[in-house]
Design an enzyme around this catalytic site. Structure first.
Site, mmCIF file in Angstrom:
data_model
loop_
_atom_site.group_PDB
_atom_site.id
_atom_site.type_symbol
_atom_site.label_atom_id
_atom_site.label_comp_id
_atom_site.label_asym_id
_atom_site.label_seq_id
_atom_site.Cartn_x
_atom_site.Cartn_y
_atom_site.Cartn_z
ATOM 1 N N SER A 116 8.739 31.278 -62.705
ATOM 2 C CA SER A 116 8.076 31.504 -61.492
ATOM 3 C C SER A 116 6.657 32.083 -61.809
ATOM 4 C CB SER A 116 8.921 32.755 -60.915
ATOM 5 O OG SER A 116 7.817 33.476 -59.708
ATOM 6 N N TYR A 139 3.416 28.737 -56.758
ATOM 7 C CA TYR A 139 2.968 29.349 -55.228
ATOM 8 C C TYR A 139 1.244 29.235 -55.402
ATOM 9 C CZ TYR A 139 7.571 31.627 -54.383
ATOM 10 O OH TYR A 139 8.837 31.937 -54.109
ATOM 11 N N THR A 165 7.267 25.284 -54.489
ATOM 12 C CA THR A 165 8.108 25.798 -53.674
ATOM 13 C C THR A 165 7.510 25.799 -52.182
ATOM 14 O OG1 THR A 165 8.892 27.230 -55.215
ATOM 15 C CG2 THR A 165 9.242 28.015 -53.182
ATOM 16 N N LYS A 263 10.471 22.089 -54.065
ATOM 17 C CA LYS A 263 11.422 23.135 -53.902
ATOM 18 C C LYS A 263 11.709 23.703 -52.650
ATOM 19 C CE LYS A 263 13.466 26.919 -56.476
ATOM 20 N NZ LYS A 263 13.430 28.070 -55.440
ATOM 21 N N HIS A 287 16.152 28.854 -51.065
ATOM 22 C CA HIS A 287 15.672 30.189 -51.713
ATOM 23 C C HIS A 287 17.072 31.147 -51.851
ATOM 24 C CE1 HIS A 287 11.196 31.111 -52.474
ATOM 25 N NE2 HIS A 287 12.123 32.309 -52.997
HETATM 26 C C1 LIG Z 1 15.372 37.802 -57.048
HETATM 27 C C2 LIG Z 1 14.896 36.470 -56.853
HETATM 28 C C3 LIG Z 1 13.715 36.064 -56.943
HETATM 29 C C4 LIG Z 1 13.156 34.778 -56.651
HETATM 30 N N1 LIG Z 1 12.129 34.262 -56.951
HETATM 31 C C5 LIG Z 1 11.729 33.175 -56.798
HETATM 32 C C6 LIG Z 1 10.483 32.480 -56.905
HETATM 33 O O1 LIG Z 1 9.573 33.374 -57.362
HETATM 34 N N2 LIG Z 1 9.960 31.516 -56.569
HETATM 35 C C7 LIG Z 1 10.782 30.482 -56.289
HETATM 36 O O2 LIG Z 1 10.526 29.195 -55.952
HETATM 37 N N3 LIG Z 1 12.369 30.795 -56.034
HETATM 38 C C8 LIG Z 1 12.696 32.011 -56.256
HETATM 39 N N4 LIG Z 1 13.862 32.359 -56.030
HETATM 40 C C9 LIG Z 1 14.622 31.392 -55.417
HETATM 41 C C10 LIG Z 1 15.519 30.771 -56.723
HETATM 42 O O3 LIG Z 1 14.523 30.221 -57.444
HETATM 43 C C11 LIG Z 1 16.782 30.020 -56.210
HETATM 44 O O4 LIG Z 1 16.228 29.112 -55.341
HETATM 45 C C12 LIG Z 1 17.874 30.935 -55.660
HETATM 46 O O5 LIG Z 1 18.056 31.914 -56.554
HETATM 47 C C13 LIG Z 1 19.153 29.896 -55.706
HETATM 48 O O6 LIG Z 1 20.112 30.614 -55.253
HETATM 49 P P1 LIG Z 1 21.217 31.539 -55.971
HETATM 50 O O7 LIG Z 1 20.626 32.772 -56.578
HETATM 51 O O8 LIG Z 1 22.296 31.882 -55.230
HETATM 52 O O9 LIG Z 1 21.597 30.653 -57.393
HETATM 53 C C14 LIG Z 1 14.320 33.813 -56.177
HETATM 54 C C15 LIG Z 1 15.480 34.129 -56.082
HETATM 55 C C16 LIG Z 1 16.008 35.667 -56.352
HETATM 56 C C17 LIG Z 1 17.519 35.976 -56.406
#
Ligand SMILES: Cc1cc2nc3c(=O)[nH]c(=O)nc-3n(C[C@H](O)[C@H](O)[C@H](O)COP(=O)(O)O)c2cc1C
Length: 398
Positions: A116, A139, A165, A263, A287
């Site tokens: 990330s 981002y 994203t 994404k 997300h």
């Molecule tokens: C705590 C947390 C932080 C996240 N931070 C980002 C991020 O910085 N950038 C991003 O593109 N997605 C982020 N996501 C989304 C994840 O990349 C992913 O799309 C998502 O967790 C998938 O769902 P799942 O947790 O049910 O597997 C984040 C998700 C969580 C749970």
């Protein structure tokens, strides 16, 4: 093979839900809810999981499957199995080893890790933690000049693909974070923090590890020209200020030499836009239910996107994957591979890198067993005839 600590071995930890329970015991409420929670009513978060449950398998029995081929190719990289570790912002808050632990775990298991933008560790250190493929998630924090500097660094460090994203026009409304005082706790004003501090008293191990790690770090990979690294506190405002648009993809294609993936695609229309702007792939993602509440479960909309793309670019998906069987269902519905988010992050919260390794091992064992029980020796043989889709799902899924 390194030995798995007893605390995360069977019978204590048998599945991802067990790692979630341990994560809840180790993390202060504000940190656990940051990881576990979703936006508003959390309907989309729940639906992601439910969609997997509502699909049933149609196995081919009386088949001997002594060995399963789980390998796949994503963005030109060969992966040992079809699950990639998703970008999780502020991973260093979940565990001091954060992004480095996740990247190392992915590399050892033969799969890719996506870092990330909002990371606590320097991208060069994260890259060095794995000999496998490592990709960068973008981002536009700090605008194009900061992004260009980060992308230049990332490419030189050995990140080979870029995930942009597109579902973060503004931060989602995470009600748990507001109740827990997450903003106040990060704000640095002691008076404002006081009402929320009691949740830390019962988690001394996490507090000690956090303090030993130097507390809250600035973002070492978001360096604003003339100002230095961005502080975590400024992220929400910076996200809203610099929304990624499809026009940005034309600029990104000039500054990023490798493949670019969008994404956060949830419709066939956006998938076609991604193709128009030269993306090499899309991630069907909401997300993890953390942004726009009320959107469909990703598994439900996946076939619409697969159909729209028609093989022109790669289609990945994420959201709600908690078992190896979920990964197989996503592949049956047309995904090339999935991203896993919370599944590995619960492991990281429970035990750092061994916890990440344990989460991956659980999913891998599930994957192999499910393939055998389905009577299918190779991922390339999976298709929609191996699952039954509920009648009320969109036409493209049936
Ligand atoms: C705590 C947390 C932080 C996240 N931070 C980002 C991020 O910085 N950038 C991003 O593109 N997605 C982020 N996501 C989304 C994840 O990349 C992913 O799309 C998502 O967790 C998938 O769902 P799942 O947790 O049910 O597997 C984040 C998700 C969580 C749970």
């Amino acid at each position: 093979m390194t030995k798995c600590p007893r605390s995360i071995s069977p019978p204590r930890v048998v599945n991802i839900e067990d790692l979630r329970t341990l994560a809840q015991r180790r993390l202060p409420r504000a940190v656990f809810d940051y990881l576990d929670g979703g936006a508003e009513t959390e309907k989309s978060l729940r639906e992601n999981n439910r969609a997997f449950e509502s699909l049933t398998f149609r196995p081919r029995n009386a088949m001997a499957v002594p060995h399963c081929d789980l390998r796949t190719e994503v963005l030109g990289a060969e992966l040992a199995f079809p699950a990639i570790l998703a970008p999780i912002g502020y991973s260093r808050l979940i565990h001091p080893a954060g992004e480095c632990a996740a990247c190392s775990g992915a590399g050892k298991a033969g799969t890719a890790y996506i870092l990330s933008t909002i990371a606590g560790h320097k991208m060069e250190d994260v890259r060095a933690a794995s000999t496998g493929p490592v990709w960068y998630q973008l981002y536009l924090l700090g605008g194009r000049p900061a992004a260009e500097a980060a992308l230049d660094r990332a490419w030189k460090a050995g990140f080979t693909a870029l995930f942009v994203t597109i579902d973060t026009g503004t931060a989602g409304m995470r009600e748990r974070d507001i109740r827990n005082g997450t903003g106040q706790l990060m704000g640095g004003n002691w008076l404002g923090m006081i009402p929320y501090l009691s949740q830390f008293f019962s988690r001394p191990a996490w507090v000690a590890a956090y303090l030993m790690d130097g507390g809250l770090h600035k973002l070492p990979n978001v360096v604003i020209p003339g100002e230095g690294p961005m502080s975590l506190l400024d992220v929400a405002a910076a996200l809203a200020e610099s929304v990624v648009t499809w026009q940005d993809f034309h600029w990104l294609r000039k500054v990023w030499p490798g493949p670019i993936v969008a994404k956060g695609v949830l419709t066939g229309e956006d998938a076609l836009r991604a193709i128009d702007v030269g993306a090499a792939g899309v991630v069907v993602s909401n997300h993890g239910g953390r942004q726009l509440d009320g959107v469909s479960a990703t598994l439900r909309v996946l076939p619409e996107i697969v159909r729209a793309v028609n093989g022109q670019i790669e289609v990945l998906m994420d959201g709600g994957v908690r078992r190896g069987g979920d990964i197989i269902k996503a592949i049956c519905m047309g995904a090339r591979a999935v991203l896993i988010g919370r599944a590995y992050a619960y492991g990281m919260a429970a035990a750092g890198e061994p916890g990440v390794n344990r989460a991956i091992a659980i999913l891998l064992a599930d994957l192999e067993r499910t393939m055998k029980l389905l009577g299918c020796a190779s991922l390339s043989e999976l298709n929609q005839t191996y699952v039954e889709v509920p009648r009320d799902w969109p036409a493209a899924a049936r």
